[in-house]
Design a protein around this motif. Sequence first.
Motif, PDB file in Angstrom:
ATOM      1  N   GLU A 247      15.285  15.576 -49.714  1.00 10.43           N
ATOM      2  CA  GLU A 247      15.594  16.802 -48.981  1.00 10.43           C
ATOM      3  C   GLU A 247      14.680  16.960 -47.773  1.00 10.43           C
ATOM      4  O   GLU A 247      13.464  17.073 -47.904  1.00 10.43           O
ATOM      5  CB  GLU A 247      15.448  18.016 -49.902  1.00 10.43           C
ATOM      6  CG  GLU A 247      15.808  19.319 -49.202  1.00 10.43           C
ATOM      7  CD  GLU A 247      15.701  20.511 -50.130  1.00 10.43           C
ATOM      8  OE1 GLU A 247      16.340  21.528 -49.845  1.00 10.43           O
ATOM      9  OE2 GLU A 247      14.974  20.414 -51.143  1.00 10.43           O
ATOM     10  N   GLN A 248      15.292  16.970 -46.605  1.00  9.80           N
ATOM     11  CA  GLN A 248      14.532  17.200 -45.382  1.00  9.80           C
ATOM     12  C   GLN A 248      14.661  18.656 -44.955  1.00  9.80           C
ATOM     13  O   GLN A 248      15.698  19.285 -45.148  1.00  9.80           O
ATOM     14  CB  GLN A 248      15.030  16.300 -44.253  1.00  9.80           C
ATOM     15  CG  GLN A 248      14.698  14.843 -44.433  1.00  9.80           C
ATOM     16  CD  GLN A 248      14.565  14.137 -43.101  1.00  9.80           C
ATOM     17  OE1 GLN A 248      13.477  13.760 -42.699  1.00  9.80           O
ATOM     18  NE2 GLN A 248      15.678  13.951 -42.427  1.00  9.80           N
ATOM     19  N   ASN A 249      13.605  19.145 -44.341  1.00  5.59           N
ATOM     20  CA  ASN A 249      13.604  20.498 -43.840  1.00  5.59           C
ATOM     21  C   ASN A 249      12.719  20.543 -42.611  1.00  5.59           C
ATOM     22  O   ASN A 249      11.590  20.049 -42.635  1.00  5.59           O
ATOM     23  CB  ASN A 249      13.090  21.458 -44.919  1.00  5.59           C
ATOM     24  CG  ASN A 249      13.228  22.906 -44.520  1.00  5.59           C
ATOM     25  OD1 ASN A 249      12.397  23.443 -43.788  1.00  5.59           O
ATOM     26  ND2 ASN A 249      14.283  23.544 -44.992  1.00  5.59           N
ATOM     27  N   GLU A 250      13.231  21.130 -41.556  1.00  7.48           N
ATOM     28  CA  GLU A 250      12.474  21.178 -40.304  1.00  7.48           C
ATOM     29  C   GLU A 250      11.108  21.830 -40.495  1.00  7.48           C
ATOM     30  O   GLU A 250      10.102  21.382 -39.922  1.00  7.48           O
ATOM     31  CB  GLU A 250      13.289  21.939 -39.258  1.00  7.48           C
ATOM     32  CG  GLU A 250      12.600  22.072 -37.913  1.00  7.48           C
ATOM     33  CD  GLU A 250      13.390  22.941 -36.952  1.00  7.48           C
ATOM     34  OE1 GLU A 250      13.012  23.012 -35.773  1.00  7.48           O
ATOM     35  OE2 GLU A 250      14.390  23.559 -37.390  1.00  7.48           O
ATOM     36  N   SER A 251      11.053  22.854 -41.321  1.00  2.62           N
ATOM     37  CA  SER A 251       9.801  23.591 -41.486  1.00  2.62           C
ATOM     38  C   SER A 251       8.736  22.788 -42.212  1.00  2.62           C
ATOM     39  O   SER A 251       7.557  23.117 -42.138  1.00  2.62           O
ATOM     40  CB  SER A 251      10.067  24.900 -42.242  1.00  2.62           C
ATOM     41  OG  SER A 251      10.498  24.623 -43.569  1.00  2.62           O
ATOM     42  N   THR A 252       9.144  21.731 -42.907  1.00  2.00           N
ATOM     43  CA  THR A 252       8.168  20.913 -43.622  1.00  2.00           C
ATOM     44  C   THR A 252       8.089  19.504 -43.058  1.00  2.00           C
ATOM     45  O   THR A 252       7.679  18.563 -43.744  1.00  2.00           O
ATOM     46  CB  THR A 252       8.515  20.854 -45.124  1.00  2.00           C
ATOM     47  OG1 THR A 252       9.849  20.347 -45.292  1.00  2.00           O
ATOM     48  CG2 THR A 252       8.410  22.220 -45.751  1.00  2.00           C
ATOM     49  N   GLY A 253       8.505  19.342 -41.802  1.00  2.00           N
ATOM     50  CA  GLY A 253       8.290  18.074 -41.120  1.00  2.00           C
ATOM     51  C   GLY A 253       9.415  17.083 -41.188  1.00  2.00           C
ATOM     52  O   GLY A 253       9.215  15.901 -40.895  1.00  2.00           O
ATOM     53  N   GLY A 254      10.627  17.516 -41.571  1.00  2.00           N
ATOM     54  CA  GLY A 254      11.751  16.598 -41.574  1.00  2.00           C
ATOM     55  C   GLY A 254      12.045  16.088 -40.171  1.00  2.00           C
ATOM     56  O   GLY A 254      11.898  16.821 -39.195  1.00  2.00           O
ATOM     57  N   TYR A 255      12.474  14.837 -40.070  1.00  2.00           N
ATOM     58  CA  TYR A 255      12.799  14.325 -38.741  1.00  2.00           C
ATOM     59  C   TYR A 255      13.944  13.328 -38.785  1.00  2.00           C
ATOM     60  O   TYR A 255      14.251  12.746 -39.818  1.00  2.00           O
ATOM     61  CB  TYR A 255      11.580  13.713 -38.052  1.00  2.00           C
ATOM     62  CG  TYR A 255      10.732  12.773 -38.861  1.00  2.00           C
ATOM     63  CD1 TYR A 255       9.576  13.240 -39.490  1.00  2.00           C
ATOM     64  CD2 TYR A 255      11.047  11.432 -38.986  1.00  2.00           C
ATOM     65  CE1 TYR A 255       8.774  12.388 -40.218  1.00  2.00           C
ATOM     66  CE2 TYR A 255      10.242  10.571 -39.719  1.00  2.00           C
ATOM     67  CZ  TYR A 255       9.106  11.053 -40.331  1.00  2.00           C
ATOM     68  OH  TYR A 255       8.307  10.213 -41.055  1.00  2.00           O
ATOM     69  N   GLY A 256      14.568  13.168 -37.616  1.00  2.00           N
ATOM     70  CA  GLY A 256      15.797  12.385 -37.523  1.00  2.00           C
ATOM     71  C   GLY A 256      15.621  11.065 -36.811  1.00  2.00           C
ATOM     72  O   GLY A 256      16.343  10.759 -35.863  1.00  2.00           O
ATOM     73  N   SER A 257      14.684  10.250 -37.280  1.00  2.00           N
ATOM     74  CA  SER A 257      14.405   8.986 -36.599  1.00  2.00           C
ATOM     75  C   SER A 257      15.563   8.005 -36.653  1.00  2.00           C
ATOM     76  O   SER A 257      15.692   7.156 -35.773  1.00  2.00           O
ATOM     77  CB  SER A 257      13.165   8.324 -37.193  1.00  2.00           C
ATOM     78  OG  SER A 257      11.998   8.999 -36.804  1.00  2.00           O
ATOM     79  N   MET A 258      16.400   8.069 -37.677  1.00  2.00           N
ATOM     80  CA  MET A 258      17.475   7.102 -37.781  1.00  2.00           C
ATOM     81  C   MET A 258      18.448   7.216 -36.610  1.00  2.00           C
ATOM     82  O   MET A 258      18.908   6.213 -36.072  1.00  2.00           O
ATOM     83  CB  MET A 258      18.225   7.278 -39.107  1.00  2.00           C
ATOM     84  CG  MET A 258      17.424   6.953 -40.348  1.00  2.00           C
ATOM     85  SD  MET A 258      16.765   5.268 -40.394  1.00  2.00           S
ATOM     86  CE  MET A 258      15.086   5.553 -39.835  1.00  2.00           C
ATOM     87  N   ALA A 259      18.770   8.445 -36.199  1.00  2.00           N
ATOM     88  CA  ALA A 259      19.648   8.639 -35.047  1.00  2.00           C
ATOM     89  C   ALA A 259      18.888   8.436 -33.741  1.00  2.00           C
ATOM     90  O   ALA A 259      19.381   7.808 -32.809  1.00  2.00           O
ATOM     91  CB  ALA A 259      20.264  10.032 -35.088  1.00  2.00           C
ATOM     92  N   TRP A 260      17.689   8.981 -33.674  1.00  2.00           N
ATOM     93  CA  TRP A 260      16.869   8.908 -32.466  1.00  2.00           C
ATOM     94  C   TRP A 260      16.580   7.471 -32.075  1.00  2.00           C
ATOM     95  O   TRP A 260      16.625   7.106 -30.898  1.00  2.00           O
ATOM     96  CB  TRP A 260      15.576   9.675 -32.739  1.00  2.00           C
ATOM     97  CG  TRP A 260      14.489   9.525 -31.728  1.00  2.00           C
ATOM     98  CD1 TRP A 260      14.373  10.176 -30.541  1.00  2.00           C
ATOM     99  CD2 TRP A 260      13.348   8.655 -31.833  1.00  2.00           C
ATOM    100  NE1 TRP A 260      13.221   9.786 -29.891  1.00  2.00           N
ATOM    101  CE2 TRP A 260      12.575   8.854 -30.668  1.00  2.00           C
ATOM    102  CE3 TRP A 260      12.902   7.758 -32.800  1.00  2.00           C
ATOM    103  CZ2 TRP A 260      11.386   8.167 -30.444  1.00  2.00           C
ATOM    104  CZ3 TRP A 260      11.717   7.073 -32.574  1.00  2.00           C
ATOM    105  CH2 TRP A 260      10.979   7.282 -31.407  1.00  2.00           C
ATOM    106  N   PHE A 261      16.311   6.607 -33.051  1.00  2.00           N
ATOM    107  CA  PHE A 261      15.878   5.244 -32.779  1.00  2.00           C
ATOM    108  C   PHE A 261      16.996   4.394 -32.181  1.00  2.00           C
ATOM    109  O   PHE A 261      16.746   3.465 -31.427  1.00  2.00           O
ATOM    110  CB  PHE A 261      15.371   4.618 -34.083  1.00  2.00           C
ATOM    111  CG  PHE A 261      14.562   3.362 -33.910  1.00  2.00           C
ATOM    112  CD1 PHE A 261      13.660   3.224 -32.865  1.00  2.00           C
ATOM    113  CD2 PHE A 261      14.680   2.315 -34.822  1.00  2.00           C
ATOM    114  CE1 PHE A 261      12.885   2.060 -32.725  1.00  2.00           C
ATOM    115  CE2 PHE A 261      13.915   1.167 -34.692  1.00  2.00           C
ATOM    116  CZ  PHE A 261      13.025   1.034 -33.641  1.00  2.00           C
ATOM    117  N   GLN A 262      18.245   4.701 -32.528  1.00  2.00           N
ATOM    118  CA  GLN A 262      19.352   3.846 -32.078  1.00  2.00           C
ATOM    119  C   GLN A 262      20.092   4.399 -30.861  1.00  2.00           C
ATOM    120  O   GLN A 262      20.916   3.695 -30.278  1.00  2.00           O
ATOM    121  CB  GLN A 262      20.343   3.628 -33.226  1.00  2.00           C
ATOM    122  CG  GLN A 262      19.793   2.815 -34.364  1.00  2.00           C
ATOM    123  CD  GLN A 262      20.553   1.526 -34.604  1.00  2.00           C
ATOM    124  OE1 GLN A 262      21.647   1.316 -34.104  1.00  2.00           O
ATOM    125  NE2 GLN A 262      19.975   0.626 -35.380  1.00  2.00           N
TER     126      GLN A 262
END
Length: 556
Positions: A284-299
Amino acid sequence: MKKNIFVIALFVLAGVLYSCTDLSESVRDTALGQEVLEQPDAPEQTLAPVYAGMQNLMASHNWLNNLQSISSYEQITPFRGGTDWFDGGRFIEMHEHTWAPSHVSVIDVWGGTTQGVARAAIAERNIQDLGGAGVLEAEARGLKAVYNYWLLDLFNVAFDKKGEDIGTDNLSTVYRDLEAVDYIISEIDQIESQLPTVNEVGETRFTQAAAIGLKARVLLNKAIYANRYADPSSQTFETADMQSVIDYTTQIINSGNYSLETENYFNMFGLENEGHPELIFAFEQNESTGGYGSMAWFQSSRNRHRTPANPGAVGSDGSAMTQEFYDIWEGFRDDPRFFTRNIPDGGSVPDEEFRWNRGVQIGQQYGIEFEEGSQSQFKRDENGDLLIVALTDFARSGQPMIYTREIGITTDSGHMAGARSLKWDLDPTTVNRGDSNINMPWLRLGEVYLMRAEAYARTGNWGEALNDINELRAARGARQLQANELDSLDDVEREWYFEMYHEHWTRTIQIRFGNWEDTWRDKTSTDPIRRVFPIPQEAIDLAQSEPGYLEQNPGY
């Protein structure tokens, strides 16, 4: 050395975060202190650090993604234009299979997985001391098995650290090969009946179905784990193991607790995946606890904007799909898992209808673009709708954003080289471009169908294998296969890639199907020692006080 790992983890735990009040709620991060340990729900809250440890492993572009995907023939990250993404050679070494025990991603993943085992053991001990429910202790042990599975698959090692040994001089028992397989299966067998169901706690907690699925995954790969360096033709997938895989996966499929995604395959990799009925276990990702979207960002590219509401939500021009992996889709590019269109090539759309096309992107790319001289206002038509235009790589090359099939380490390595996988969505609701509320699936029903299909195929039951593959393909909106299109293990392997690409499992799949030593562009190594990663040298050095306790993997 193991003792050092767990002592360090005790200090790390003080900085880990939590927040939860009910067994059915998410276990989240916030500061863990003595006042928390005195609360009635303290046993449950001690699980938060264990879950939090999955963040970097699963969501970072250079942790599992590097070891499992860039090492394989799925992804490649060249030194873009001689200016971007060299990163000390970590991606090039991984793709060329020239990594060493000092490789930074190897060290990171080793540290993350061993720390996960440590945190799980600490949680197990805290739950025991606090008089927590048996279900929570079982959950801690289940999460320990998850981290140990990663360790087994990647490093051929598993650590049995018991909760009662925390704070003592007792060393963990180290298992390798079949002993590690038996240990993980035994752990799950002991706790499975005590675990909650998905209906009780949701898919972001470790449940009975997650435990059953983990056993199936271990047994499907058992022949590989039994002898990591054997000739692939000599590795025997025992009928009894394959039958167990069939039994376990059937139990999940027939439970009625899960269902395949039928509307849009990519819903499982975007904001729609919260509570998704196909997800068996997800981080479970949550912006308030540091979740991030590297999988989309990286490609994706630096001039590819995700949403008009957040002009900074762009990509990085990092990784791409290898030309060999792109080619496996030949004859299957009408499959919605390959590409699903959300916007036209040109024209305009209202703000609320704009979102990326998903799947494999190649050729001229289209999207939204800033007004000339602006860094916040996008081009619009006379009705105020967003203009969809042919994109240009303004950030780097100044060239039209035309993704090519060809990509390599030394040539064809410019910013537009390589087809891109936009399987994962970049969260449009966040303020910072890398933040994300999108959960990361660790096990889902699509993989369960694939495991059963492969087990049927390996026992010669091709009719049932075809039925499972076609049921999965029907859910995705892909055409049905004829019997002559699924009559070899190569055909089964292909279906794994169509369904599971960009989910951190391609290396494991390639090894199991016996083609890890094949060569592809810029990867010429055929050395079987590369099936297993080295244990970081610093870990070996720490273990010198206990001779023979932790030995390096062969060849390193």
